[in-house]
Motif scaffolding. Structure first.
Motif, PDB file in Angstrom:
ATOM      1  N   THR A  95       0.829  -1.206   0.000  1.00  0.00           N
ATOM      2  CA  THR A  95       0.000   0.000   0.000  1.00  0.00           C
ATOM      3  C   THR A  95       0.862   1.253   0.000  1.00  0.00           C
ATOM      4  OG1 THR A  95      -1.692  -1.185   1.270  1.00  0.00           O
ATOM      5  CG2 THR A  95      -1.895   1.200   1.150  1.00  0.00           C
ATOM      6  N   ILE A  96       1.969   1.221   0.722  1.00  0.00           N
ATOM      7  CA  ILE A  96       2.902   2.356   0.725  1.00  0.00           C
ATOM      8  C   ILE A  96       3.415   2.611  -0.690  1.00  0.00           C
ATOM      9  CG2 ILE A  96       5.207   3.110   1.431  1.00  0.00           C
ATOM     10  CD1 ILE A  96       4.728   1.720   4.107  1.00  0.00           C
ATOM     11  N   ILE A  97       3.874   1.547  -1.349  1.00  0.00           N
ATOM     12  CA  ILE A  97       4.414   1.682  -2.702  1.00  0.00           C
ATOM     13  C   ILE A  97       3.340   2.182  -3.669  1.00  0.00           C
ATOM     14  CG2 ILE A  97       5.391   0.407  -4.654  1.00  0.00           C
ATOM     15  CD1 ILE A  97       6.725  -1.432  -2.524  1.00  0.00           C
ATOM     16  N   LEU A  98       2.140   1.620  -3.576  1.00  0.00           N
ATOM     17  CA  LEU A  98       1.041   2.057  -4.445  1.00  0.00           C
ATOM     18  C   LEU A  98       0.714   3.529  -4.224  1.00  0.00           C
ATOM     19  CD1 LEU A  98      -1.448  -0.964  -4.243  1.00  0.00           C
ATOM     20  CD2 LEU A  98      -0.125  -0.234  -6.236  1.00  0.00           C
ATOM     21  N   THR A  99       0.755   3.971  -2.987  1.00  0.00           N
ATOM     22  CA  THR A  99       0.465   5.376  -2.676  1.00  0.00           C
ATOM     23  C   THR A  99       1.472   6.299  -3.338  1.00  0.00           C
ATOM     24  OG1 THR A  99      -0.510   4.741  -0.544  1.00  0.00           O
ATOM     25  CG2 THR A  99       0.167   7.038  -0.802  1.00  0.00           C
ATOM     26  N   ILE A 100       2.749   5.966  -3.235  1.00  0.00           N
ATOM     27  CA  ILE A 100       3.793   6.789  -3.847  1.00  0.00           C
ATOM     28  C   ILE A 100       3.634   6.821  -5.359  1.00  0.00           C
ATOM     29  CG2 ILE A 100       6.281   7.003  -4.229  1.00  0.00           C
ATOM     30  CD1 ILE A 100       6.687   5.723  -1.464  1.00  0.00           C
ATOM     31  N   VAL A 101       3.399   5.650  -5.944  1.00  0.00           N
ATOM     32  CA  VAL A 101       3.273   5.554  -7.406  1.00  0.00           C
ATOM     33  C   VAL A 101       2.042   6.290  -7.907  1.00  0.00           C
ATOM     34  CG1 VAL A 101       2.871   3.953  -9.318  1.00  0.00           C
ATOM     35  CG2 VAL A 101       4.555   3.388  -7.562  1.00  0.00           C
ATOM     36  N   VAL A 102       0.906   6.089  -7.246  1.00  0.00           N
ATOM     37  CA  VAL A 102      -0.337   6.731  -7.684  1.00  0.00           C
ATOM     38  C   VAL A 102      -0.221   8.245  -7.622  1.00  0.00           C
ATOM     39  CG1 VAL A 102      -2.752   7.126  -7.045  1.00  0.00           C
ATOM     40  CG2 VAL A 102      -1.862   4.792  -7.180  1.00  0.00           C
ATOM     41  N   PHE A 103       0.329   8.774  -6.530  1.00  0.00           N
ATOM     42  CA  PHE A 103       0.458  10.231  -6.427  1.00  0.00           C
ATOM     43  C   PHE A 103       1.459  10.778  -7.437  1.00  0.00           C
ATOM     44  CE2 PHE A 103      -2.024   9.980  -2.633  1.00  0.00           C
ATOM     45  CZ  PHE A 103      -2.536  11.252  -2.456  1.00  0.00           C
ATOM     46  N   LYS A 104       2.468   9.998  -7.751  1.00  0.00           N
ATOM     47  CA  LYS A 104       3.415  10.418  -8.782  1.00  0.00           C
ATOM     48  C   LYS A 104       2.715  10.516 -10.133  1.00  0.00           C
ATOM     49  CE  LYS A 104       7.484  11.338 -10.548  1.00  0.00           C
ATOM     50  NZ  LYS A 104       8.160  12.626 -10.258  1.00  0.00           N
ATOM     51  N   CYS A 105       1.895   9.531 -10.444  1.00  0.00           N
ATOM     52  CA  CYS A 105       1.158   9.533 -11.710  1.00  0.00           C
ATOM     53  C   CYS A 105       0.140  10.664 -11.757  1.00  0.00           C
ATOM     54  CB  CYS A 105       0.463   8.187 -11.915  1.00  0.00           C
ATOM     55  SG  CYS A 105       1.595   6.802 -12.167  1.00  0.00           S
ATOM     56  N   LEU A 106      -0.586  10.859 -10.645  1.00  0.00           N
ATOM     57  CA  LEU A 106      -1.595  11.911 -10.607  1.00  0.00           C
ATOM     58  C   LEU A 106      -0.974  13.295 -10.753  1.00  0.00           C
ATOM     59  CD1 LEU A 106      -3.947  10.646  -7.740  1.00  0.00           C
ATOM     60  CD2 LEU A 106      -4.424  10.667 -10.190  1.00  0.00           C
ATOM     61  N   SER A 107       0.224  13.466 -10.213  1.00  0.00           N
ATOM     62  CA  SER A 107       0.875  14.778 -10.277  1.00  0.00           C
ATOM     63  C   SER A 107       1.222  15.177 -11.699  1.00  0.00           C
ATOM     64  CB  SER A 107       2.141  14.783  -9.416  1.00  0.00           C
ATOM     65  OG  SER A 107       3.131  13.921  -9.974  1.00  0.00           O
ATOM     66  N   LEU A 109      -0.865  14.925 -14.137  1.00  0.00           N
ATOM     67  CA  LEU A 109      -2.081  15.421 -14.779  1.00  0.00           C
ATOM     68  C   LEU A 109      -2.231  16.917 -14.522  1.00  0.00           C
ATOM     69  CD1 LEU A 109      -4.550  12.561 -13.734  1.00  0.00           C
ATOM     70  CD2 LEU A 109      -3.377  12.830 -15.938  1.00  0.00           C
ATOM     71  N   PRO A 110      -2.506  17.715 -15.556  1.00  0.00           N
ATOM     72  CA  PRO A 110      -2.649  19.178 -15.384  1.00  0.00           C
ATOM     73  C   PRO A 110      -3.757  19.547 -14.399  1.00  0.00           C
ATOM     74  CG  PRO A 110      -2.481  18.586 -17.704  1.00  0.00           C
ATOM     75  CD  PRO A 110      -2.638  17.297 -16.953  1.00  0.00           C
ATOM     76  N   SER A 111      -4.803  18.716 -14.333  1.00  0.00           N
ATOM     77  CA  SER A 111      -5.948  19.038 -13.482  1.00  0.00           C
ATOM     78  C   SER A 111      -5.739  18.647 -12.019  1.00  0.00           C
ATOM     79  CB  SER A 111      -7.198  18.324 -14.009  1.00  0.00           C
ATOM     80  OG  SER A 111      -6.990  16.915 -14.039  1.00  0.00           O
ATOM     81  N   PHE A 112      -4.634  17.952 -11.725  1.00  0.00           N
ATOM     82  CA  PHE A 112      -4.404  17.482 -10.355  1.00  0.00           C
ATOM     83  C   PHE A 112      -3.928  18.645  -9.484  1.00  0.00           C
ATOM     84  CE2 PHE A 112      -1.620  15.368  -7.113  1.00  0.00           C
ATOM     85  CZ  PHE A 112      -2.638  14.682  -6.464  1.00  0.00           C
ATOM     86  N   LYS A 113      -4.629  18.863  -8.372  1.00  0.00           N
ATOM     87  CA  LYS A 113      -4.330  19.994  -7.505  1.00  0.00           C
ATOM     88  C   LYS A 113      -3.466  19.622  -6.302  1.00  0.00           C
ATOM     89  CE  LYS A 113      -8.610  22.381  -8.761  1.00  0.00           C
ATOM     90  NZ  LYS A 113      -9.880  22.981  -8.262  1.00  0.00           N
ATOM     91  N   GLY A 114      -3.207  18.349  -6.131  1.00  0.00           N
ATOM     92  CA  GLY A 114      -2.398  17.910  -5.008  1.00  0.00           C
ATOM     93  C   GLY A 114      -0.915  17.933  -5.349  1.00  0.00           C
ATOM     94  N   GLN A 115      -0.148  17.209  -4.580  1.00  0.00           N
ATOM     95  CA  GLN A 115       1.297  17.164  -4.780  1.00  0.00           C
ATOM     96  C   GLN A 115       1.750  15.713  -4.883  1.00  0.00           C
ATOM     97  OE1 GLN A 115       2.919  19.259  -1.430  1.00  0.00           O
ATOM     98  NE2 GLN A 115       2.631  21.273  -2.347  1.00  0.00           N
ATOM     99  N   SER A 116       2.837  15.513  -5.618  1.00  0.00           N
ATOM    100  CA  SER A 116       3.416  14.172  -5.648  1.00  0.00           C
ATOM    101  C   SER A 116       4.107  13.892  -4.320  1.00  0.00           C
ATOM    102  CB  SER A 116       4.421  14.046  -6.803  1.00  0.00           C
ATOM    103  OG  SER A 116       5.517  14.919  -6.587  1.00  0.00           O
ATOM    104  N   ILE A 117       4.349  12.622  -4.055  1.00  0.00           N
ATOM    105  CA  ILE A 117       5.047  12.248  -2.831  1.00  0.00           C
ATOM    106  C   ILE A 117       6.481  11.887  -3.206  1.00  0.00           C
ATOM    107  CG2 ILE A 117       5.123  10.610  -0.918  1.00  0.00           C
ATOM    108  CD1 ILE A 117       2.131  10.276  -1.184  1.00  0.00           C
TER     109      ILE A 117
END
Length: 343
Positions: A95-107, A109-117
Motif C-alpha cells: 500500500t505504501i508503494i502504491l500510494t507513492i506511485v499513484v500520487f506520482k502519476c496523478l501529479s 495530470l494538469p488538473s491534479f491539484k495535489g502534490q506528488s510524494i
C-alpha cells in the motif's frame, strides 16, 4: 455469554462482524463526512472515526486470545514479531508503494491539484519501522498512524504481559497500563498509552469469556470507567456495546462476515481508492451529474471491491504463511476457540 469449555470449539462471530462494521465506519467517515447537501448525514458519518477505537479493542482481544491459545511465552517474542510481520507487513508495504506511485502519476495530470510524494529514503524507512510519529516526516497516508499504535502494542504485550501467568499480575498490568492514558505526554495522539484502556478492555474480555467470575466482570467495568473519563460518553457507549457483542453474539450474518474478512485490506486501501474514483468520476464528467449519495455509494462499492481483490492477492497469502509459524513447545491440549478473524 458464550460458554467455553475444554472439550468444545466455539466460534466468536461478533469479533469478525465488528471488524467489518469498524472498517465500513471509517470508510464512511472519510468518504461521506464532507458531503455538502446532507449536513446531518455528514455529521453521522463523521462519527465513524470511532471505528478506529473499536479496532483497538478488537486487537487487544484477538492478539491476547491467540497468544493464549498457542501458549505463548516471553522468550518467543521474536517469533511472535515474525508472525505479525508476515501477517500485516506485505499488505502495508505494498500500500505504501502504491500510494507513492499513484500520487506520482496523478501529479503529471494538469488538473491534479495535489502534490506528488517524493521518495525520501528516511521517510520510507520510518514507515517500514513504524516510527513516523517520532520523525519530522508526515505519513504517506494518514490511515497508517493506527499501525504505529498497533506495533507499539505488540512490543508491550510480547515483552511484558506474559512475564507472569498469575491472574493478579495480569490484572495489575491492565490497570496500571490503563492509567498511563492520564499521563501528560507530548505527541500522545500517536502513542499506545493514550489508548491503553481500550486495548486493556479487549484483553480483559478474554478472561471474562473463559470464566465469568466476579473479578473478571469487575476489571472490564473499571476499564470502561477509565474510557468514560478519558474519551467521553459516546465512545464509552460504543465500546460497551462492542464488548457485549463480542461476548454474546452468535447469529450468522454473511455480509458482515465478508466485510470483516476484508477489513484490513479495505482500511489500508480505501483512501487511495477514493482519490482515484472521485478523480475519474470528475474527469469523465459523471460526478457533477450524480446525486451526492449516489456518488458516495459508487465510491464505497469500488473501495469494497478493491479491498476484496487486495485481500485475495496480498493479504490472504500472508495470513496463510503466518499461521504456519508455531510457537515451540506448545501444549497441544490447550483450549482452542475458533475466532473467524484473519489474525
Amino acid at each position: 455469554m458464550i460458554n467455553v469449555d475444554d472439550t468444545k470449539t466455539k466460534t466468536i462471530l461478533g469479533v469478525q462482524y465488528l471488524r467489518g462494521i469498524a472498517a465500513i465506519s471509517v470508510v464512511l467517515c472519510h468518504f461521506g463526512s464532507g458531503i455538502k447537501n446532507y449536513p446531518m448525514l455528514a455529521q453521522i458519518f463523521n462519527a465513524g472515526q470511532n471505528g478506529v477505537q473499536v479496532f483497538f479493542l478488537i486487537s487487544g482481544f484477538i492478539i491476547i486470545f491467540s497468544m493464549n491459545a498457542e501458549n505463548y511465552k516471553t522468550n518467543q517474542f521474536f517469533r511472535f514479531l515474525v508472525k505479525r510481520s508476515i501477517r500485516i507487513d506485505p499488505s502495508y508495504f505494498i500500500t505504501i508503494i502504491l500510494t507513492i506511485v499513484v500520487f506520482k502519476c496523478l501529479s503529471m495530470l494538469p488538473s491534479f491539484k495535489g502534490q506528488s510524494i517524493p521518495f525520501i529514503p528516511e521517510q520510507f524507512l520510518a514507515h517500514i519501522f513504524y516510527i513516523v510519529p517520532f520523525t519530522k516526516y508526515p505519513f504517506y497516508n494518514h490511515v497508517f498512524w493506527t499501525l504505529c499504535i498497533e506495533f507499539q502494542f505488540y512490543l508491550l504485550i510480547g515483552l511484558i504481559y506474559f512475564l507472569n501467568n498469575s491472574s493478579l499480575y495480569k490484572m495489575s498490568f491492565l490497570i496500571l497500563f490503563s492509567l498511563t492514558c492520564l499521563i501528560p505526554i507530548s505527541n500522545s495522539y500517536y502513542l499506545v498509552f493514550t489508548y491503553a484502556p481500550i486495548f486493556s478492555l479487549g484483553i480483559s474480555l478474554v478472561s471474562l469469556l473463559k470464566k465469568g467470575s466476579v473479578v473478571n466482570y469487575l476489571v472490564p467495568l473499571i476499564l470502561l470507567a477509565f474510557i468514560l473519563i478519558k474519551f467521553g460518553v459516546l465512545l464509552f457507549v460504543i465500546l460497551f456495546i462492542t464488548s457485549i457483542i463480542i461476548l454474546t453474539f452468535t447469529i450468522e450474518i454473511k455480509p458482515l462476515f465478508f466485510l470483516g474478512k476484508i477489513s484490513y485490506s479495505l482500511y489500508l486501501t480505501h483512501s487511495l481508492i477514493q482519490i482515484i474514483t472521485a478523480g475519474l468520476l470528475k474527469r469523465l464528467f459523471i460526478k457533477p451529474l450524480l446525486n451526492e449519495l449516489v456518488a458516495l455509494l459508487v465510491e464505497i462499492i469500488v473501495a469494497i471491491l478493491t479491498g476484496y481483490i487486495f485481500y485475495l492477492l496480498i493479504e490472504k497469502p500472508s495470513k496463510i504463511v503466518s499461521k504456519k509459524i508455531k510457537y515451540a513447545n506448545n501444549d497441544q491440549t490447550a483450549l482452542v476457540i475458533n475466532i473467524p478473524v484473519d489474525l
